[in-house]
Write a protein that holds these residues in place. Sequence first.
Motif, PDB file in Angstrom:
ATOM      1  N   ASN A 169       6.911  24.787   0.883  1.00  0.00           N
ATOM      2  CA  ASN A 169       6.627  25.257  -0.474  1.00  0.00           C
ATOM      3  C   ASN A 169       6.435  24.069  -1.422  1.00  0.00           C
ATOM      4  OD1 ASN A 169       6.935  27.966   0.308  1.00  0.00           O
ATOM      5  ND2 ASN A 169       9.152  27.793   0.105  1.00  0.00           N
ATOM      6  N   THR A 170       5.221  23.552  -1.447  1.00  0.00           N
ATOM      7  CA  THR A 170       4.899  22.447  -2.348  1.00  0.00           C
ATOM      8  C   THR A 170       3.696  22.817  -3.195  1.00  0.00           C
ATOM      9  OG1 THR A 170       3.445  21.383  -0.735  1.00  0.00           O
ATOM     10  CG2 THR A 170       5.778  20.726  -0.724  1.00  0.00           C
ATOM     11  N   ALA A 171       3.625  22.194  -4.360  1.00  0.00           N
ATOM     12  CA  ALA A 171       2.499  22.430  -5.265  1.00  0.00           C
ATOM     13  C   ALA A 171       1.945  21.085  -5.705  1.00  0.00           C
ATOM     14  CB  ALA A 171       2.943  23.236  -6.483  1.00  0.00           C
ATOM     15  N   SER A 172       0.708  20.812  -5.322  1.00  0.00           N
ATOM     16  CA  SER A 172       0.044  19.589  -5.765  1.00  0.00           C
ATOM     17  C   SER A 172      -0.405  19.771  -7.204  1.00  0.00           C
ATOM     18  CB  SER A 172      -1.161  19.293  -4.880  1.00  0.00           C
ATOM     19  OG  SER A 172      -1.939  18.263  -5.445  1.00  0.00           O
ATOM     20  N   MET A 173      -0.173  18.763  -8.033  1.00  0.00           N
ATOM     21  CA  MET A 173      -0.547  18.839  -9.449  1.00  0.00           C
ATOM     22  C   MET A 173      -1.803  18.021  -9.726  1.00  0.00           C
ATOM     23  SD  MET A 173       1.852  20.825 -10.571  1.00  0.00           S
ATOM     24  CE  MET A 173       2.066  20.658 -12.347  1.00  0.00           C
ATOM     25  N   GLU A 174      -2.724  18.007  -8.743  1.00  0.00           N
ATOM     26  CA  GLU A 174      -3.923  17.185  -8.866  1.00  0.00           C
ATOM     27  C   GLU A 174      -4.801  17.585 -10.043  1.00  0.00           C
ATOM     28  OE1 GLU A 174      -5.970  17.203  -5.181  1.00  0.00           O
ATOM     29  OE2 GLU A 174      -4.440  16.044  -4.110  1.00  0.00           O
ATOM     30  N   SER A 175      -4.713  18.843 -10.463  1.00  0.00           N
ATOM     31  CA  SER A 175      -5.528  19.282 -11.598  1.00  0.00           C
ATOM     32  C   SER A 175      -4.941  18.820 -12.930  1.00  0.00           C
ATOM     33  CB  SER A 175      -5.661  20.808 -11.595  1.00  0.00           C
ATOM     34  OG  SER A 175      -4.389  21.426 -11.729  1.00  0.00           O
ATOM     35  N   PHE A 176      -3.707  18.288 -12.905  1.00  0.00           N
ATOM     36  CA  PHE A 176      -3.072  17.736 -14.092  1.00  0.00           C
ATOM     37  C   PHE A 176      -3.217  16.216 -14.072  1.00  0.00           C
ATOM     38  CE2 PHE A 176      -1.199  21.832 -13.464  1.00  0.00           C
ATOM     39  CZ  PHE A 176      -0.827  22.294 -14.719  1.00  0.00           C
ATOM     40  N   ASP A 177      -2.844  15.570 -15.172  1.00  0.00           N
ATOM     41  CA  ASP A 177      -2.918  14.111 -15.185  1.00  0.00           C
ATOM     42  C   ASP A 177      -1.718  13.510 -14.460  1.00  0.00           C
ATOM     43  OD1 ASP A 177      -0.703  13.776 -16.996  1.00  0.00           O
ATOM     44  OD2 ASP A 177      -2.024  14.222 -18.675  1.00  0.00           O
ATOM     45  N   ASP A 178      -1.694  12.163 -14.381  1.00  0.00           N
ATOM     46  CA  ASP A 178      -0.684  11.512 -13.541  1.00  0.00           C
ATOM     47  C   ASP A 178       0.688  11.404 -14.197  1.00  0.00           C
ATOM     48  OD1 ASP A 178      -1.141   9.564 -15.435  1.00  0.00           O
ATOM     49  OD2 ASP A 178      -1.933   8.062 -14.045  1.00  0.00           O
ATOM     50  N   THR A 179       0.892  12.079 -15.325  1.00  0.00           N
ATOM     51  CA  THR A 179       2.228  12.124 -15.923  1.00  0.00           C
ATOM     52  C   THR A 179       3.030  13.308 -15.379  1.00  0.00           C
ATOM     53  OG1 THR A 179       1.589  13.487 -17.833  1.00  0.00           O
ATOM     54  CG2 THR A 179       1.344  11.083 -18.045  1.00  0.00           C
ATOM     55  N   TYR A 180       2.413  14.106 -14.498  1.00  0.00           N
ATOM     56  CA  TYR A 180       3.083  15.272 -13.923  1.00  0.00           C
ATOM     57  C   TYR A 180       3.502  14.986 -12.482  1.00  0.00           C
ATOM     58  CZ  TYR A 180       1.630  18.169 -17.866  1.00  0.00           C
ATOM     59  OH  TYR A 180       1.463  18.690 -19.121  1.00  0.00           O
ATOM     60  N   TYR A 181       4.632  15.545 -12.097  1.00  0.00           N
ATOM     61  CA  TYR A 181       5.117  15.429 -10.722  1.00  0.00           C
ATOM     62  C   TYR A 181       4.495  16.499  -9.833  1.00  0.00           C
ATOM     63  CZ  TYR A 181       9.004  12.409 -12.238  1.00  0.00           C
ATOM     64  OH  TYR A 181       9.773  11.381 -12.742  1.00  0.00           O
TER      65      TYR A 181
END
Length: 357
Positions: free
Chosen positions: A32-44
Amino acid sequence: MKRIICVCMAFLLLLTGCQSSQDTVEEETTNNTASMESFDDTYYNIVKFEDSELREDFYLDYGATSDFSSIGRGLQILSSQYFSTSDHYMSEGQYLKLALKQEMVKRDSDYSLQPAAGTKIANVSDPTMVQQIQEQDFWEKSGDKYTLKGASFVIVLDPRDKNNARLKTQMDDQSILNYGYECSEKLYEIIQSHEDFEKLKNLPVLITVYQATDLTESTVDGNYILKTYCDGSYGNSEEVNFETVLFSSTRAEELDATTSNEFDIIKSNLKDAATEAAGLVGTARYQNGEIQSMVMEAHLNVKTATELMYLSSILANGVDTRFSSDFDIKVLIYSQDELQAIVIKDRGQDVKSYYLY
């Protein structure tokens, strides 16, 4: 023979030592992981293990205020200075349990973070200072395993009277800050001593203090005020300058007169262009006195799609050209209380508009 026995004993001691060391390392596996690639690099990137036992409790306290998002997102921003977003995954807190949290906010508990009976703070006798504690955990991934590398905590201070009712007169900020220093050190001691935190006590921990929105004065003025990074011992506490500001307001004029004036021009141009009543409000987040982002809400009374597009364009043009500072901007455009369009301008990027129908 004696030499063989000594070598075997040494090997067993080494093996036992290694096993003991490994027992302090928390490892988990999950899909259960969620990639935050659609957000900027300040997000985990986010990994999900167990739901926090405090989730319902937290929602009941802050689900209806701006603190709901300010607390969680602000803690991530502060944590990224110590647990980089490029190397770590973040999860909901796994170790602070509801039972211990409830002990922390009681006055008569061994683990209480509340002032002792008989304490007076800023002329308030026996105040209730601590309302919530939240935790976020940080992990490194290797293959399909996640290894715990540290955690961040936030203590939410929301001063009340001894009956937990809101104060009639606001407690001064310095008194709240001073109590935050005391609470931070107490929480570190609990982390080092309580069995629930066995997996955390030898890892780096960030302890922060958040001053909740005073609903008698504002709807958005909650902010972080203190942080202490602890790695092997209780660290040096530093004041934090986070602030959420309403536009237009007296505070916005005091803090950032230029942006306040530019916002007023955009608002005036919208009103002049509208056939019927039009309103615009903004909520901006500042860090160390510098604006980071703003969310605006435009409330229109339009009768045709062409009208909606025209006024949305007026707003988009204002967002794109009026502000002299570069920061993230989102404009939510409502008509008859239904969200109809969104205007987005990310830092360093061109403005974009989206219609929902």
